[in-house]
Each structure stands twice: as C-alpha cells, then as structure tokens.
Design a protein around this motif. Structure first.
Motif, PDB file in Angstrom:
ATOM      1  N   PRO A 412     -29.462 -37.400 -20.403  1.00 19.99           N
ATOM      2  CA  PRO A 412     -28.263 -36.923 -21.096  1.00 19.99           C
ATOM      3  C   PRO A 412     -28.415 -35.465 -21.494  1.00 19.99           C
ATOM      4  N   PRO A 413     -27.323 -34.707 -21.524  1.00 24.49           N
ATOM      5  CA  PRO A 413     -27.403 -33.353 -22.079  1.00 24.49           C
ATOM      6  C   PRO A 413     -27.664 -33.412 -23.577  1.00 24.49           C
ATOM      7  N   VAL A 414     -28.064 -32.297 -24.131  1.00 18.57           N
ATOM      8  CA  VAL A 414     -28.441 -32.238 -25.539  1.00 18.57           C
ATOM      9  C   VAL A 414     -27.441 -31.381 -26.302  1.00 18.57           C
ATOM     10  N   ILE A 415     -26.976 -31.897 -27.431  1.00 18.53           N
ATOM     11  CA  ILE A 415     -26.129 -31.107 -28.327  1.00 18.53           C
ATOM     12  C   ILE A 415     -27.040 -30.151 -29.087  1.00 18.53           C
ATOM     13  N   VAL A 416     -26.840 -28.850 -28.886  1.00 17.81           N
ATOM     14  CA  VAL A 416     -27.777 -27.862 -29.437  1.00 17.81           C
ATOM     15  C   VAL A 416     -27.180 -27.053 -30.573  1.00 17.81           C
ATOM     16  N   SER A 417     -25.905 -27.266 -30.888  1.00 13.43           N
ATOM     17  CA  SER A 417     -25.263 -26.451 -31.916  1.00 13.43           C
ATOM     18  C   SER A 417     -24.394 -27.314 -32.816  1.00 13.43           C
ATOM     19  N   THR A 418     -24.420 -27.005 -34.082  1.00 16.21           N
ATOM     20  CA  THR A 418     -23.528 -27.685 -35.025  1.00 16.21           C
ATOM     21  C   THR A 418     -22.133 -27.070 -35.018  1.00 16.21           C
ATOM     22  N   ASP A 419     -22.004 -25.885 -34.422  1.00 16.02           N
ATOM     23  CA  ASP A 419     -20.697 -25.216 -34.363  1.00 16.02           C
ATOM     24  C   ASP A 419     -19.802 -25.819 -33.280  1.00 16.02           C
ATOM     25  N   SER A 420     -20.391 -26.149 -32.113  1.00 17.33           N
ATOM     26  CA  SER A 420     -19.620 -26.716 -31.013  1.00 17.33           C
ATOM     27  C   SER A 420     -20.517 -27.628 -30.202  1.00 17.33           C
ATOM     28  N   VAL A 421     -20.075 -28.847 -30.023  1.00 15.25           N
ATOM     29  CA  VAL A 421     -20.872 -29.800 -29.230  1.00 15.25           C
ATOM     30  C   VAL A 421     -20.914 -29.393 -27.761  1.00 15.25           C
ATOM     31  N   LEU A 422     -20.018 -28.483 -27.341  1.00 16.66           N
ATOM     32  CA  LEU A 422     -19.974 -28.065 -25.946  1.00 16.66           C
ATOM     33  C   LEU A 422     -20.865 -26.868 -25.636  1.00 16.66           C
ATOM     34  N   LEU A 459      -8.119 -24.106 -19.113  1.00 20.70           N
ATOM     35  CA  LEU A 459      -9.245 -24.934 -19.518  1.00 20.70           C
ATOM     36  C   LEU A 459     -10.544 -24.135 -19.507  1.00 20.70           C
ATOM     37  N   GLU A 460     -10.721 -23.340 -18.470  1.00 28.23           N
ATOM     38  CA  GLU A 460     -11.930 -22.511 -18.370  1.00 28.23           C
ATOM     39  C   GLU A 460     -12.067 -21.592 -19.588  1.00 28.23           C
ATOM     40  N   ASN A 461     -10.984 -20.940 -19.966  1.00 29.81           N
ATOM     41  CA  ASN A 461     -11.031 -20.013 -21.102  1.00 29.81           C
ATOM     42  C   ASN A 461     -11.327 -20.746 -22.411  1.00 29.81           C
ATOM     43  N   LEU A 462     -10.689 -21.894 -22.612  1.00 31.10           N
ATOM     44  CA  LEU A 462     -10.918 -22.663 -23.839  1.00 31.10           C
ATOM     45  C   LEU A 462     -12.365 -23.142 -23.933  1.00 31.10           C
ATOM     46  N   LEU A 463     -12.914 -23.586 -22.810  1.00 28.29           N
ATOM     47  CA  LEU A 463     -14.293 -24.071 -22.808  1.00 28.29           C
ATOM     48  C   LEU A 463     -15.276 -22.948 -23.097  1.00 28.29           C
ATOM     49  N   LYS A 464     -15.022 -21.778 -22.547  1.00 31.49           N
ATOM     50  CA  LYS A 464     -15.908 -20.643 -22.820  1.00 31.49           C
ATOM     51  C   LYS A 464     -15.874 -20.267 -24.300  1.00 31.49           C
ATOM     52  N   GLN A 465     -14.699 -20.376 -24.901  1.00 32.32           N
ATOM     53  CA  GLN A 465     -14.601 -20.113 -26.340  1.00 32.32           C
ATOM     54  C   GLN A 465     -15.411 -21.115 -27.151  1.00 32.32           C
ATOM     55  N   LYS A 466     -15.604 -22.310 -26.593  1.00 32.89           N
ATOM     56  CA  LYS A 466     -16.387 -23.356 -27.259  1.00 32.89           C
ATOM     57  C   LYS A 466     -17.878 -23.247 -26.941  1.00 32.89           C
ATOM     58  N   GLY A 467     -18.265 -22.242 -26.158  1.00 35.16           N
ATOM     59  CA  GLY A 467     -19.672 -22.062 -25.836  1.00 35.16           C
ATOM     60  C   GLY A 467     -20.136 -22.795 -24.593  1.00 35.16           C
ATOM     61  N   ALA A 468     -19.216 -23.419 -23.881  1.00 42.09           N
ATOM     62  CA  ALA A 468     -19.586 -24.158 -22.669  1.00 42.09           C
ATOM     63  C   ALA A 468     -19.727 -23.214 -21.485  1.00 42.09           C
ATOM     64  N   LYS A 469     -20.460 -23.666 -20.502  1.00 37.02           N
ATOM     65  CA  LYS A 469     -20.528 -22.986 -19.225  1.00 37.02           C
ATOM     66  C   LYS A 469     -19.561 -23.688 -18.274  1.00 37.02           C
ATOM     67  N   THR A 470     -18.956 -22.947 -17.370  1.00 37.09           N
ATOM     68  CA  THR A 470     -17.953 -23.538 -16.478  1.00 37.09           C
ATOM     69  C   THR A 470     -18.221 -23.170 -15.030  1.00 37.09           C
ATOM     70  N   ILE A 471     -17.773 -24.039 -14.157  1.00 34.26           N
ATOM     71  CA  ILE A 471     -17.808 -23.779 -12.723  1.00 34.26           C
ATOM     72  C   ILE A 471     -16.490 -24.258 -12.137  1.00 34.26           C
ATOM     73  N   LEU A 472     -15.762 -23.365 -11.467  1.00 31.34           N
ATOM     74  CA  LEU A 472     -14.512 -23.722 -10.799  1.00 31.34           C
ATOM     75  C   LEU A 472     -14.792 -23.984  -9.324  1.00 31.34           C
ATOM     76  N   THR A 473     -14.232 -25.078  -8.797  1.00 27.92           N
ATOM     77  CA  THR A 473     -14.464 -25.394  -7.388  1.00 27.92           C
ATOM     78  C   THR A 473     -13.621 -24.531  -6.460  1.00 27.92           C
ATOM     79  N   ARG A 474     -12.562 -23.934  -6.991  1.00 27.04           N
ATOM     80  CA  ARG A 474     -11.752 -23.045  -6.161  1.00 27.04           C
ATOM     81  C   ARG A 474     -11.091 -21.993  -7.032  1.00 27.04           C
ATOM     82  N   LEU A 475     -10.585 -20.950  -6.364  1.00 22.86           N
ATOM     83  CA  LEU A 475      -9.852 -19.894  -7.040  1.00 22.86           C
ATOM     84  C   LEU A 475      -8.373 -19.993  -6.652  1.00 22.86           C
ATOM     85  N   GLU A 476      -7.594 -19.006  -7.106  1.00 24.99           N
ATOM     86  CA  GLU A 476      -6.156 -19.074  -6.878  1.00 24.99           C
ATOM     87  C   GLU A 476      -5.795 -19.039  -5.400  1.00 24.99           C
ATOM     88  N   TYR A 477      -6.574 -18.353  -4.593  1.00 28.80           N
ATOM     89  CA  TYR A 477      -6.160 -18.059  -3.227  1.00 28.80           C
ATOM     90  C   TYR A 477      -6.805 -18.944  -2.160  1.00 28.80           C
TER      91      TYR A 477
END
Length: 614
Positions: A412-422, A459-477
């Motif tokens: 399992p991943p580890v929750i490392v921050s009390t500010d954001s679980v993500l 979603l990507e922007n919101l997750l980054k604000q929560k401290g998460a790392k993101t990976i998109l499988t595709r871009l706009e084009y």
C-alpha cells in the motif's frame, strides 16, 4: 506612480476577465459554434445512407433553441442547447428519415437520410429447390480434433431431404429439418452433426450440402468455412508472443473484444487442440479451455513436447514497494489469477503443473502476506492461495524470470502528510479516446474526446494542488492506443488509475430515457474503488446508472493497479449533454473525483508514524 496605478488596474481587469474568456473558449472547443441564423446540423445518421439490422434507430441533430423541429413531420422538442433527439421506427427495406427545422419567421431547412434495414428472413417456397447462404454453418474456418463434434446448418426449401458430405471422410450424413417452433416460425432450416473419429483426416475443405427432391432433382452448395480434421497433428504446442497477449474465456466477441481471462506473459507455452476462425482453442486443463487470438501464437514444430512441469519450492522476497513470491518450474506454463475480498486473497492457477512443493518460505520481512498455501485442484492444475494483510488490493503482476513464476504484490502507499492524504501519491489519469478517435458525439456535435481531456486537465491541476503526482495517458491532440496508455501507466508506477469517459445510449435506445453516471471495474478487489467514485459522482446530482463489474475494457484488465472507469454522464442524453458542456459542472466532476481518491487513500493506505519531539 500614475502609470504604476494604471498598470495595476489593467492587471486586475485582465485577471478578472481571463477566467470568463477561457471558459468561453473552452465551451467553444467542446461543441461547434452556433450560427446566428437558422441552421440544421445532423449528427445521427452520420451518412446520407446507412444500413442497420434494428427495428428502430436513435437520431440526433441540433439547431437554434428558439426554432421548431420535426422528425418525419412529427413535432420534436428542442433543448436549450439546441439539441434534437428521437427514436425512429424502421420497417424492413428502405426508410427515409427527414429532419425539418423552422424559424419564428417561417423560414425552414430540411435534410433527408436513408436507413436500410434488411428484409426479414422468410421461408423459401417448397416447390423450388434452393439452398441459401444465410445461416449456413460453418461460416468460418475450423480445426477439429478427435471426438470434436462438427455442427452444420443451412436454410433452404422446406420439406425435403437434406444431407451433407465431409469430403474424403463421410458422405450422405443426414440432416434434420427444425420445427418452426424451434426457429421462430421459419421453415426449411436443416441441422446435422458429426463426431470426429481418430482415423479421420481432412485439410481445409468446405462442407458439401445437398437438398434432394428426387433422384433427378437436387441442389448442391458449399460452406464458406473450411474444415480441417487433424487428429494426427493435434494437440500442437504454441509459444505466446506479441505485445500484452491475453486469453479469452470463449471465442465470442462484442465491441470490447469478448470476455478475457486476463493478460499472460510472452514466452508461455500452451497446448492447442483446435481453432475457430482466428482463435486457437487452448486446453488449460482437463476441465478448462481458453481461446488465444492467432496474432499471439507461434506454432512450434509438430511433436514438440507438451508443456508440463513439477511445481517446486515457493519462496518470498521483498523490496521497498513489493512483496515477491516465486515458484520454481521447468517450463513457462499458462496461468490465470483471481481476487477475493474479506479477507483479501490472490489465487493463481498454474496449468500443466503437478506439485513437488516440499516447502514454502515466508520470510519474516514479508509484512503484507498472511499466508501462502498450495493445492492440487486437478491432476494438471496447481493452485497458490495468497492471503494478504492489506486492507485492500493494491495490485499485483505475474511474469516469468527464466522458468520461475513471479507474483509481485504491491504494498500500500503511505500517507506522509497531515495536510493532504494525496501528498506524494501518484494518480494516473486516462482521458478517454483522442486523436482520430472522437468517442461518442452529442446531438450538438460535442465530442467525448474533448470533454474527457478537459475534465482530466481540471483533475490534474486539483491533484497537484493537493500534493499528488499525476500522469496523463494522453494530451489534447493525440490518441495513443490502449497498449501505449497501459505502458505509460505502469512505467509511472502510479498508485491508482482513473479513466474518464462519457457514456452513450445504444443505437436502438431512447436517448431521453437513459442518463446518469456509472463506474466500472473488472476485478472484485477493485470494486470498492468503483463504489466510492460512484457515490461521489451521485453527490452532484447525477442519476444512478450503476456500478458494473467484470468490465472487459483493456485498461480495467490490468491487475497491477487499482482502477476504475467513470462514465461521467450520457452525452447522448440532451440534458446530460447540457451538464457536460457546462464549465462549472465539469469542474465539479473533477472535484468529486479528488474527494473519491482522498476517501480511498484514507481507508486503505498505510499511515506513516510521525514522531513529535517535546
């Protein structure tokens, strides 16, 4: 100082209007612009003439919201978005569908389309001998082995004597005419069977059908599918090849490709006992068979030894992210796996293996595995049952190192921050479709591919604000293949995968009656993830369409990561489409997905102990 004040004022004005401009631009991207004057834009049918085998067909178009609309002369509702939808009845033969729109001043526009529906099958006249190609079986090529049953069928003139020949094997085999009660009222449907004998041999020959009225009056026809009877050559051994090969549960197919047992490693050896069309029949055990697409099979020379092995010792090791179980074998044998919950269990069946497992080494460093046991469930089926300590399944991978089977179970991943679980959690975001693949299309012309990437970016922007790392499988084009998306997901070592889509009603479904959100999963261990996402999406007012399991989509088929596919709403439903076109609503979808991810992590991840010095 005067100029500085003017610059600040301009900056404030620009800052205030940019969100509005961006919102308008985004809206324009998500559907074609609406002309100022009367227009008619038809989405379904998408061609002047189409052919369908349905008794009714879903149509869609758009115009100005204040206009009037008619489908085949019948007044039809226009939605605030300008959407026009309907369901037209189709009779066998040629059907003309006419869209008409009329402005308040009386101006009008119209378009006509032709929908061809095949004529219903009818019983052929009995006074004229005929054998029809329709319904004829076999319709695809077959490989048969000893004791296989060949089933044949054709439709022809009723009431006469029907037989079939298997060239160089048997002639004059009788066929039975089915009763009309067995065929839905259709007469002249003949069926026959033949059980293959060990001495039979045949190479790529069609079946010959005869319909006889008398000695001098008979009709002859040949099956489209060719039959090979190969008892001396079967079974054959094949090596699994290709990119992300898989085994199917049957040779049936649908738009997702048919029910899959799961992915399997290249290099595995399998026993081929037959073939239907483009799929080989694989004998996994005496009680179980599977189907392998021919693109994933390399036939080895005849008389290659059949794959089998003794199953040796079970050992375990561990690293930072995985617990690893190994099973010693002398061949790369086929396998399937299954997840159970309460408790969380992984079951791995290895086919062609017999137990010689004299010890199981479960090292004290393995913190996530409660126990490992083996069972010989059949003479040629060896089973490992792995009970986990984790609160949920976090994914596992099965592969081979040389001839050693490895099961790599993610911690399992580890929750490392009390500010954001993500914080430091990696989320893979898949925006459905893309590139040349538009996905579903709404009545207004809105494209699924544009809506999904738009939500994915939020979603990507919101997750980054929560401290998460993101990976998109595709871009706009672009629109990568599913295999390319999976490569990107797995190489990122993401902790969770969310695939974002828009749903669409079937071709014969009422678009106004089908709406709402649904979430999808393949494996039981990931159902709770789909449940949470469904619950969060319902909170923004979407109707319930359901949580659907055993979903056969390629991205749901991976075991390495908990995943769910979210069909956010029905783009085919005009009211749902209005929601999907709304910037604020798409933002709400992204926000709810974040909440679902947070809840899932809170419930199932490990909590890092943070020490405080006093």
């Amino acid at each position: 100082m005067k100029y500085l004040k003017e610059i600040i004022l301009c900056s404030l004005i620009i800052t205030a209007i940019i969100p509005t401009i961006l919102s308008a631009q985004t809206f324009d991207i998500l559907r074609p612009p609406m002309p100022d004057s009367l227009f008619l834009r038809v989405q379904r049918p998408d061609k002047d003439t189409i052919s369908v085998s349905l008794s009714r067909y879903r149509v869609a178009a758009s115009t100005r919201p204040e206009a009037k609309a008619f489908i085949n002369g019948k007044s039809t509702k226009i939605y605030p978005s300008g959407a026009i939808v309907g369901l037209v009845d189709l009779k066998p033969g040629i059907n003309v569908v006419r869209f008409t729109v009329q402005s308040l001043t009386g101006d009008s526009l119209w378009q006509e389309f032709v929908i061809q529906r095949p004529e219903l099958l009818k019983t052929s006249p009995s006074d004229t001998l005929v054998i029809e190609e329709v319904m004829m079986e076999p319709s695809t090529n077959l490989w048969l082995n000893s004791d296989d049953v060949l089933e044949v069928k054709f439709k022809g003139s009723p009431g006469w004597e029907a037989t079939f020949d298997i060239p160089e094997v048997e002639s004059g085999l009788p066929m039975r005419e089915l009763l009309p009660s067995e065929t839905g009222g259709l007469g002249g449907v003949y069926v026959g069977r033949y059980k293959v004998k060990p001495t039979d041999e045949l190479m790529e020959s069609p079946i010959t059908f005869y319909l006889r009225k008398s000695f001098w009056s008979k009709e002859k026809a040949y099956s489209k599918g060719k039959v090979s009877i190969l008892p001396k050559e079967l079974p054959r051994v094949a090596e699994i090849i290709g990119k992300r090969p898989f085994l199917n549960a049957s040779f049936g197919e649908d738009r997702l490709g048919g029910a899959k047992l799961g992915f399997i490693s290249a290099g595995v050896l399998v026993k081929i006992t037959g073939k239907i069309g483009s799929q080989y029949r694989v004998q996994l055990s005496e009680q179980m068979q599977a189907w392998l697409p021919e693109e994933f099979a390399k036939l080895l020379p005849p008389n290659t030894p059949l794959p089998k092995s003794l199953a040796g010792a079970i050992n375990t090791t561990s690293n930072e992210t995985e617990d690893i179980i190994t099973l010693a074998l002398s061949n790369k044998l086929p396998y399937t796996s299954e997840q159970l919950i309460n408790p969380n269990i992984i079951i791995v069946d290895v086919y062609g293996a017999s137990s010689n497992t004299n010890w199981i080494s479960l090292q004290p460093t393995i913190k996530g595995i409660e126990s490992i046991v083996w069972r010989q469930v059949a003479a040629d089926q060896y089973r490992m049952v792995v009970t986990l300590k984790h609160r949920s399944h976090w994914g596992y991978d099965i592969d081979y190192t040389n001839n050693t089977l490895r099961i790599k179970i993610k911690k399992p991943p580890v929750i490392v921050s009390t500010d954001s679980v993500l914080t430091d959690i990696t989320i893979a975001i898949d925006a459905g479709h893309g590139g040349d693949n538009n996905g579903a299309i709404g009545a207004t012309g809105a494209l699924e591919k544009d809506i999904t990437i738009n939500i994915a970016r939020y979603l990507e922007n919101l997750l980054k604000q929560k401290g998460a790392k993101t990976i998109l499988t595709r871009l706009e084009y672009n629109g990568p293949s599913n295999n390319e998306r999976i490569d990107r997901i797995l190489s990122s070592r993401a902790n969770l995968l969310v695939s974002i889509h828009c749903n669409s009603a079937g071709d014969a479904s009422d678009p106004t009656a089908i709406s709402g959100v649904s979430t999808y999963y393949k494996y039981l261990g990931y159902k709770s993830f789909a449940d949470i996402m469904n619950e969060k999406m319902l909170a923004i007012g979407l109707k319930q369409f359901g949580v659907i399991g055993s979903f056969n989509f390629m991205l749901n088929l991976i075991t390495q990561i908990p995943n769910t596919l979210i069909e956010t709403a029905f783009i085919s439903n005009p009211e749902d489409e209005i929601l999907l076109l709304d910037h604020d609503f798409r933002m709400k979808i992204a926000e709810q997905i974040v909440k679902g991810l947070e809840d899932y992590i809170k419930l199932n991840a490990e909590q890092k102990i943070i020490k405080t010095n006093y």
